[in-house]
Structures are given as C-alpha cells and as structure tokens.
Design a protein around this motif. Sequence first.
Motif, PDB file in Angstrom:
ATOM      1  N   LYS A 269       0.789  -1.241   0.043  1.00  0.00           N
ATOM      2  CA  LYS A 269      -0.276  -0.070  -0.195  1.00  0.00           C
ATOM      3  C   LYS A 269       1.107   1.395   0.301  1.00  0.00           C
ATOM      4  CE  LYS A 269      -3.584  -2.142   2.720  1.00  0.00           C
ATOM      5  NZ  LYS A 269      -4.585  -2.427   1.029  1.00  0.00           N
ATOM      6  N   ALA A 270       1.016   1.917  -1.247  1.00  0.00           N
ATOM      7  CA  ALA A 270       1.684   3.105  -1.318  1.00  0.00           C
ATOM      8  C   ALA A 270       1.435   3.983  -1.938  1.00  0.00           C
ATOM      9  CB  ALA A 270       3.406   2.972  -1.531  1.00  0.00           C
ATOM     10  N   GLU A 271       1.464   5.470  -1.975  1.00  0.00           N
ATOM     11  CA  GLU A 271       1.010   6.796  -3.557  1.00  0.00           C
ATOM     12  C   GLU A 271       1.417   5.706  -4.423  1.00  0.00           C
ATOM     13  OE1 GLU A 271      -0.991   8.607  -3.648  1.00  0.00           O
ATOM     14  OE2 GLU A 271      -1.453   7.919  -0.526  1.00  0.00           O
ATOM     15  N   THR A 273       4.478   2.903  -6.721  1.00  0.00           N
ATOM     16  CA  THR A 273       5.178   1.319  -6.368  1.00  0.00           C
ATOM     17  C   THR A 273       5.454   1.435  -8.048  1.00  0.00           C
ATOM     18  OG1 THR A 273       3.184   1.008  -4.812  1.00  0.00           O
ATOM     19  CG2 THR A 273       4.987  -1.163  -5.598  1.00  0.00           C
ATOM     20  N   LYS A 302       6.980   8.643   2.767  1.00  0.00           N
ATOM     21  CA  LYS A 302       6.360   9.854   2.027  1.00  0.00           C
ATOM     22  C   LYS A 302       5.044   9.381   0.973  1.00  0.00           C
ATOM     23  CE  LYS A 302      10.101  13.472   2.217  1.00  0.00           C
ATOM     24  NZ  LYS A 302      10.831  14.464   2.111  1.00  0.00           N
ATOM     25  N   GLY A 303       5.622   7.613   1.248  1.00  0.00           N
ATOM     26  CA  GLY A 303       4.014   7.041   0.181  1.00  0.00           C
ATOM     27  C   GLY A 303       5.090   6.361  -1.321  1.00  0.00           C
ATOM     28  N   GLU A 305       7.442   2.526  -2.634  1.00  0.00           N
ATOM     29  CA  GLU A 305       7.692   1.429  -2.264  1.00  0.00           C
ATOM     30  C   GLU A 305       8.076   1.398  -3.589  1.00  0.00           C
ATOM     31  OE1 GLU A 305       8.173  -0.425  -0.439  1.00  0.00           O
ATOM     32  OE2 GLU A 305       7.357  -0.158   1.542  1.00  0.00           O
ATOM     33  N   LYS A 358      -1.469   4.291  -6.050  1.00  0.00           N
ATOM     34  CA  LYS A 358      -2.086   3.634  -4.965  1.00  0.00           C
ATOM     35  C   LYS A 358      -3.198   2.939  -5.190  1.00  0.00           C
ATOM     36  CE  LYS A 358      -5.091   7.950  -4.110  1.00  0.00           C
ATOM     37  NZ  LYS A 358      -5.775   8.857  -3.381  1.00  0.00           N
ATOM     38  N   LEU A 380       5.268  13.420  -3.729  1.00  0.00           N
ATOM     39  CA  LEU A 380       5.483  13.194  -2.507  1.00  0.00           C
ATOM     40  C   LEU A 380       6.282  14.287  -1.485  1.00  0.00           C
ATOM     41  CD1 LEU A 380       6.163   9.697  -2.626  1.00  0.00           C
ATOM     42  CD2 LEU A 380       4.111  10.496  -2.334  1.00  0.00           C
TER      43      LEU A 380
END
Length: 381
Positions: A269-271, A273, A302-303, A305, A358, A380
């Motif tokens: 789960k990330a803004e 990836t 900060k989001g 991955e 996301k 970010l």
Amino acid sequence: MKKILLSSFVLLNVICFGQNIKVSGKSYRPMKYKLLMVNAFNNKYYNGNQMRDSAAVDSGKFEFVIPSQTADIPYAYIFADRITENSFYNSDTFFINSKTKNIVVGKENLPQNFEVTNDETLIKTEVLKFQKYFENHNKEKDAFMKASQKEYEQIPDKEKVPQEFWDQYTSSENKLSVKEDSILLNFVRINPNSFVSLWKLVEKFERNGYSKIYDEIFSRLSSDLKSKPTAETLRLAIKEASVFQIGKKFPGSKIKNIKNPASEFILPKAEYTLVDFWFSSCKPCLEQMPNYVQLYSEYKSKGFEIVGIATDQKKYKNNLQITIQKFKIPWNNYWDEDGKQSSDWTITSFPTNYLLDKDGNIVAKNISEKELSSLLISKLK
C-alpha cells in the motif's frame, strides 16, 4: 550495448515440406566453431517448425537438413557463431521455405558481415521489398548504434557506466523504436499479406511488450495471413499482454517472495510503487540499484515503494540471494523462476519497470531514474 521478413500473394494455404529439405550454404564469414541454426523467436510461434542444429563449415561451405514438417509460411531463423566458449554472435534473421536450396552467409571481402541471403525467389524478392522500405530508417539506426558504441568505448571504467549514458541511450532507442512502429504500420497498409511484416511484428512485440499500435498493425494484416497458426499465437499473446496498458491494474501472480517462499506476490500500500523486473547478472539492472536504494530510503516514509521481480534461472538462485545482500536491497523481491511468468507477460527486456499509483494502476512504463526522482519530488513533498 544494452538491447526480415516476406510477403506472398500467391502462396498456397499450406506448403508441405514433404521430404527433408537439404539446404546448402556458403559462408564468407570465418567460423572458429560449428555454425548453430536456431529459431529467431520463441518456440510458440513455430507451429512445429522449431530448429536447433549445428553444422561444420568446411572451406566456406556447410549444409543443413531441415526435417519434414508442415509450413504454412516461411519461418524465421538465425545463425549463431560461437565466439568463445560461452558467447555467441547472431546473424540477421533469415527465412526458409520448402523451395530453399542455397543460402549465403556474409559478403565476400567483408569477413565480419553476418547477413544471410536466400536463393528462393519469393523470399529474396519480398525481403528486398521490405528492406527497401525501411532503408532510411535502418541507416538512422546504424548511425545511432555507431555513435553510441563510440561514446561507450570512451567511458574509462566499464564497471561504472554513468546512469546518464543508459538513460540517454534508452530514450533515443525508444524514439527510434516508436518511429519504426509507424513505418511498419504504413508498410502493412500497403502489403497486408506480408509475412515479413508478421515476423517483424513478432520481433517488436517480443522486444517491447504490449503497445496499442501492435493491435492496429495486426488488424491491418490480411485475413489469410491472420488465419495462420503463427499469427493466431501472436494475436493471443498481444491480447494477454494488453493488461500492461497505461491505466490498467497491474496483474496478480503466484510467484513467491525470495526470502519467504510461503508469501506470494502482493503489492504494498503506497502512493506510488515501482515494479522492477531484473536478474542478478543483468549489468544495467545492477547499475541502477544504488540509486534505487537511495530513492527508497528518501521516499519510503512519504509513500513510495519498490517491488522487485527477479527472473534468474534456478541454478543462479544463490547468486541472486548474494546480489540482494551485496546491494542491501531493502524492498521485497519475488522470484520468477526461469522467467516463466515474465515470459507469459512478454517481458523479455531487462531492466523493465512499471510505475503504479495507489490503486495499483499502471501510470508509466520504463520510467528513468531521473524522471522517477522528479516525480517523487513533486508528488511526495
């Protein structure tokens, strides 16, 4: 560095080889070892006409016997010349059908030339037609390769090639590829029954993965050509790979986590990836790792991955694990053993990456480190 074809308007629906084909050859290229003849592309496109055989070259002459099989179109092959024990140099793609009797490798007084020409009239005529149409573009590609090779040779430490070089090389290569796609589309509009174009489309798709223009090029092929098993295999492959269109959700998989084999592939789960396809002996893949590690440390909180999908063969699994430790890669890596899943997805060029939002939707393919860094800085903060 990092990373022909024919049209027939009078072919019978099926050309049956009937008897084994004896193909005689003359080579102007000096061969240190035997000459290896293999498929130019994945076995799945060959409808039983796969080829893998070797022949000795004696006084510039050699001979291959092609087994009796059913061929609905001429099939694409390459020669491989073994330079050292573990390295080969590949010829241009060439075609063989039931009427092929003689082929010539290279050109007289040009020992390094590795072109292959066929004496069969239809193949010879249609290959020349295709090459003529692409002549200016091929000159542009050759000039680009020569300039890139010259620049590469001037880099003092080949173990530390600047990432800027690879970014510029990849960007220019992609632009040329896109231009070639447009030329191919125009050629197919004029020559819809060209199985030269069919094999070129196989080449482009296998190298680049899905692109909407490949759907359009395929749709322009004649009904007769699209009815051939090779074309149908390509159609299904393009359809399956279409899940990698920009805007579509990245597909799931049952590949396992390298460190935890009980854990199947899952997106974090990330803004944003980044899904990175790589393998442990891929030099360009490894050269980008330190920068990825740096970006990951700066933007994880900060989001951002990263997910790695390694395609190493089973015998290199230990080297893969050592490489992960060597570069201190902190993100999850999944092992696509022998690249089976990646092959199904038509991901054959490495490194290849996809940037996801996301919701797991693809927002970019093969984003450069510079572009990725700029995006993360702006999005970010």
